[in-house]
Design a protein around this motif. Structure first.
Motif, PDB file in Angstrom:
ATOM      1  N   THR A 165      -1.451  27.499  67.544  1.00 58.68           N
ATOM      2  CA  THR A 165      -1.868  26.809  68.768  1.00 58.68           C
ATOM      3  C   THR A 165      -2.294  25.384  68.453  1.00 58.68           C
ATOM      4  O   THR A 165      -2.015  24.466  69.200  1.00 58.68           O
ATOM      5  CB  THR A 165      -3.036  27.536  69.457  1.00 58.68           C
ATOM      6  N   ASP A 166      -2.955  25.204  67.346  1.00 57.50           N
ATOM      7  CA  ASP A 166      -3.378  23.864  66.959  1.00 57.50           C
ATOM      8  C   ASP A 166      -3.795  23.884  65.502  1.00 57.50           C
ATOM      9  O   ASP A 166      -3.766  24.932  64.859  1.00 57.50           O
ATOM     10  CB  ASP A 166      -4.553  23.406  67.824  1.00 57.50           C
ATOM     11  N   HIS A 167      -4.173  22.752  65.019  1.00 51.39           N
ATOM     12  CA  HIS A 167      -4.580  22.699  63.622  1.00 51.39           C
ATOM     13  C   HIS A 167      -5.487  21.511  63.384  1.00 51.39           C
ATOM     14  O   HIS A 167      -5.623  20.644  64.250  1.00 51.39           O
ATOM     15  CB  HIS A 167      -3.362  22.599  62.714  1.00 51.39           C
ATOM     16  N   GLU A 168      -6.076  21.519  62.219  1.00 44.91           N
ATOM     17  CA  GLU A 168      -6.897  20.395  61.810  1.00 44.91           C
ATOM     18  C   GLU A 168      -6.485  20.077  60.403  1.00 44.91           C
ATOM     19  O   GLU A 168      -6.332  20.978  59.586  1.00 44.91           O
ATOM     20  CB  GLU A 168      -8.364  20.798  61.727  1.00 44.91           C
ATOM     21  N   MET A 169      -6.317  18.810  60.130  1.00 43.48           N
ATOM     22  CA  MET A 169      -5.982  18.440  58.757  1.00 43.48           C
ATOM     23  C   MET A 169      -6.728  17.158  58.432  1.00 43.48           C
ATOM     24  O   MET A 169      -6.621  16.177  59.164  1.00 43.48           O
ATOM     25  CB  MET A 169      -4.480  18.250  58.600  1.00 43.48           C
ATOM     26  N   TYR A 170      -7.494  17.221  57.369  1.00 39.96           N
ATOM     27  CA  TYR A 170      -8.233  16.047  56.928  1.00 39.96           C
ATOM     28  C   TYR A 170      -7.831  15.767  55.499  1.00 39.96           C
ATOM     29  O   TYR A 170      -7.909  16.654  54.639  1.00 39.96           O
ATOM     30  CB  TYR A 170      -9.741  16.299  57.002  1.00 39.96           C
ATOM     31  N   LEU A 171      -7.366  14.562  55.270  1.00 39.29           N
ATOM     32  CA  LEU A 171      -6.996  14.170  53.911  1.00 39.29           C
ATOM     33  C   LEU A 171      -8.125  13.278  53.408  1.00 39.29           C
ATOM     34  O   LEU A 171      -8.464  12.279  54.051  1.00 39.29           O
ATOM     35  CB  LEU A 171      -5.677  13.378  53.932  1.00 39.29           C
ATOM     36  N   TYR A 172      -8.732  13.668  52.301  1.00 44.46           N
ATOM     37  CA  TYR A 172      -9.828  12.878  51.755  1.00 44.46           C
ATOM     38  C   TYR A 172      -9.405  12.182  50.480  1.00 44.46           C
ATOM     39  O   TYR A 172      -8.656  12.726  49.683  1.00 44.46           O
ATOM     40  CB  TYR A 172     -11.023  13.780  51.448  1.00 44.46           C
ATOM     41  N   GLY A 173      -9.890  10.970  50.315  1.00 49.18           N
ATOM     42  CA  GLY A 173      -9.525  10.246  49.112  1.00 49.18           C
ATOM     43  C   GLY A 173     -10.263   8.943  49.009  1.00 49.18           C
ATOM     44  O   GLY A 173     -11.335   8.784  49.589  1.00 49.18           O
ATOM     45  N   LEU A 174      -9.669   8.021  48.273  1.00 46.22           N
ATOM     46  CA  LEU A 174     -10.283   6.715  48.120  1.00 46.22           C
ATOM     47  C   LEU A 174      -9.369   5.686  48.763  1.00 46.22           C
ATOM     48  O   LEU A 174      -8.170   5.653  48.489  1.00 46.22           O
ATOM     49  CB  LEU A 174     -10.431   6.368  46.637  1.00 46.22           C
ATOM     50  N   CYS A 175      -9.942   4.857  49.611  1.00 48.46           N
ATOM     51  CA  CYS A 175      -9.133   3.846  50.286  1.00 48.46           C
ATOM     52  C   CYS A 175      -8.837   2.719  49.293  1.00 48.46           C
ATOM     53  O   CYS A 175      -9.465   2.639  48.243  1.00 48.46           O
ATOM     54  CB  CYS A 175      -9.862   3.307  51.503  1.00 48.46           C
ATOM     55  N   PRO A 176      -7.877   1.889  49.615  1.00 49.12           N
ATOM     56  CA  PRO A 176      -7.489   0.797  48.722  1.00 49.12           C
ATOM     57  C   PRO A 176      -8.686  -0.015  48.221  1.00 49.12           C
ATOM     58  O   PRO A 176      -8.817  -0.254  47.023  1.00 49.12           O
ATOM     59  CB  PRO A 176      -6.565  -0.044  49.607  1.00 49.12           C
TER      60      PRO A 176
END
Lengths: 146, 146
Positions: free
Chosen positions: A127-138
């Motif tokens: 039905t839906d989802h959640e996706m969070y990508l974590y990291g270091l920005c430039p």
DNA sequence: TTGCTTGCAAAGGATTTGCAACATG
DNA sequence: CATGTTGCAAATCCTTTGCAAGCAA
């Protein structure tokens, strides 16, 4: 923004709810925001225009905006719920910097398709989802680097 | 489970922490659990063996287990933090039924690869991610259907 | 003995809710 | 006017923390 106001107005009347100066004020502030924000942040903003407004009103209004389809909840998992526009603002996921908190909206249709397939392979109807990508920005990568 | 105990024991001594009956009890309960659980649930379990144990001890122990690399936090966004085994239990994501709460662990290397690419395309260095797929499980689909 | 641990209760932070006064349709 | 609505403070919910008493090493 005109369209959003119209939608909200219809939502109010359709549900026998009332148009109040507080709601107008919060709606304005909401429509002006570009990025994610918490109830607290929005409260700080509207308080400048109307110091007598209560936080509860802001919390209640955000619920309404979400129900009316104008706002969407975003949970970065830090214990504070944030909101973003959802009208004319299609689904997307978030890329979040662990260091400075900067966020970028991302969307990859191949990933979306694969998610659906993964769910289906287990007999689930997605039905839906959640996706969070974590990291270091430039920027933070540069600083950390040396 | 032998290995996990050893790891935890080493973690304790390496950090000048002490081996107490409460920690042993909670560790046992933790190792026996198969699925995700909240601090509250684990507390209810250990309380049966030792009614005098405090919730705070369980909360503190779960922190330790996570630091020792034996547990991993999972946040389904319902306001309660859950834990799962992380030793010998590689990364995976979750498929969650919106209706009954059933969860299935999933893992798709193609998605993982694409996530990394998406992050990189914005100059981010991906450190980790969270992905929750929500839907209806086979059982609930059947019930809803008619 | 030293200082980590524990259980308790109080504190915390975010969000919700009860309520009496108030305003909208 | 009948009902929604508001601001306030109190209440919730989950989790953390301060502290004195209790233990492990």
């Amino acid at each position: 923004m005109r369209k959003e106001r119209e939608i909200f107005g219809k939502y109010l009347s359709r549900h026998n709810l009332r148009d109040t100066p507080q709601r107008e004020l919060i709606l304005d502030a909401f429509l002006k925001r570009e990025k994610h924000f918490s109830a607290e942040e929005l409260y700080d903003i509207v308080k400048k225009s109307d110091p007598s407004i209560g936080q509860a009103t802001v919390y209640r209004m955000l619920k309404l905006l979400a129900e009316a389809g104008l706002a969407r909840e975003v949970d970065f998992g830090d214990g504070v719920m944030r909101y973003e526009h959802s009208y004319n603002h299609p689904h997307h996921d978030h890329l979040v910097c662990r260091e400075c908190g900067k966020t970028v909206e991302v969307m990859d249709s191949v990933i979306e398709e694969l998610q659906k397939r993964v769910a289906e392979s287990f007999g689930f109807e997605l039905t839906d989802h959640e996706m969070y990508l974590y990291g270091l920005c430039p920027d933070c990568r540069r600083k950390t680097q040396k």
